[in-house]
Enzyme design. Structure first.
Site, mmCIF file in Angstrom:
data_model
loop_
_atom_site.group_PDB
_atom_site.id
_atom_site.type_symbol
_atom_site.label_atom_id
_atom_site.label_comp_id
_atom_site.label_asym_id
_atom_site.label_seq_id
_atom_site.Cartn_x
_atom_site.Cartn_y
_atom_site.Cartn_z
ATOM 1 N N CYS A 60 -11.227 -16.286 -14.426
ATOM 2 C CA CYS A 60 -10.838 -14.919 -14.793
ATOM 3 C C CYS A 60 -10.550 -14.794 -16.287
ATOM 4 O O CYS A 60 -10.120 -15.747 -16.944
ATOM 5 C CB CYS A 60 -9.604 -14.502 -14.005
ATOM 6 S SG CYS A 60 -9.866 -14.407 -12.231
ATOM 7 N N GLU A 62 -8.124 -13.183 -17.691
ATOM 8 C CA GLU A 62 -6.702 -13.382 -17.991
ATOM 9 C C GLU A 62 -6.405 -14.866 -18.208
ATOM 10 O O GLU A 62 -5.679 -15.233 -19.132
ATOM 11 C CB GLU A 62 -5.811 -12.850 -16.857
ATOM 12 C CG GLU A 62 -5.941 -11.365 -16.615
ATOM 13 C CD GLU A 62 -6.910 -11.032 -15.497
ATOM 14 O OE1 GLU A 62 -6.651 -10.068 -14.770
ATOM 15 O OE2 GLU A 62 -7.933 -11.738 -15.339
ATOM 16 N N CYS A 101 -5.858 -10.585 -10.209
ATOM 17 C CA CYS A 101 -5.981 -11.166 -8.868
ATOM 18 C C CYS A 101 -4.737 -12.009 -8.570
ATOM 19 O O CYS A 101 -3.900 -12.256 -9.449
ATOM 20 C CB CYS A 101 -7.250 -12.009 -8.778
ATOM 21 S SG CYS A 101 -7.185 -13.585 -9.668
ATOM 22 N N CYS A 104 -4.331 -15.104 -10.834
ATOM 23 C CA CYS A 104 -3.890 -14.748 -12.187
ATOM 24 C C CYS A 104 -2.423 -14.330 -12.192
ATOM 25 O O CYS A 104 -1.696 -14.633 -13.136
ATOM 26 C CB CYS A 104 -4.775 -13.649 -12.768
ATOM 27 S SG CYS A 104 -6.380 -14.288 -13.290
#
Length: 142
Positions: A60, A62, A101, A104
């Site tokens: 991801c 992030e 998500c 994260c």
């Protein structure tokens, strides 16, 4: 209902940094989410997610932004946001702020328990503390 806070100018700048990163680097089936992280020192770190054909290998945006900040010596994180670019066949062509998500959320919480997260709640872009998105983390019975 989670507690939310209004956005300020720095938050809007952070959204624009994430948006600019994914606009610049968008590639179908490779990168469709950009993230921007404001550190406690005021530095902005932006990154894109890395898509993989085997989903569990995907990383991801992030997580990449957090890793990039840590690799640059940053330790404190103030606010993070992720922005999704539409796929080429999406009718709605607008970039959209998206919620992190679950993995994260765990990562953000592990590295910055007081970090703000910018997201959409009931059609409004606001921010909240990561603890609101991941309540009761690692509680032990007393």
């Amino acid at each position: 209902m989670i507690k939310t806070y209004p956005l300020n100018g720095s938050d809007r700048d952070l959204i624009e940094a994430a948006s600019a990163k994914i606009r610049d680097l968008y590639e179908e089936n490779r990168h469709h989410v950009g993230a921007a992280l404001r550190t406690s020192s005021g530095k902005t770190v932006a990154a894109v997610h890395i898509e993989a054909y085997i989903g569990r290998v995907t990383v991801c945006a992030e997580a990449i932004a957090i890793g990039k900040a840590i690799s640059d010596g940053e330790k404190g994180f103030d606010t993070i946001v992720a922005v999704k670019h539409p796929y080429s066949d999406d009718e709605d062509r607008a970039l959209k702020v998206v919620s992190p998500c679950g993995m994260c959320r765990e990562l953000i919480s592990d590295y910055a328990k007081e970090c703000f997260v910018i997201l959409n709640v009931n059609g409004e872009t606001v921010k909240t503390k990561i603890g609101e998105l991941l309540p009761y983390k690692y509680m032990r019975d007393s």
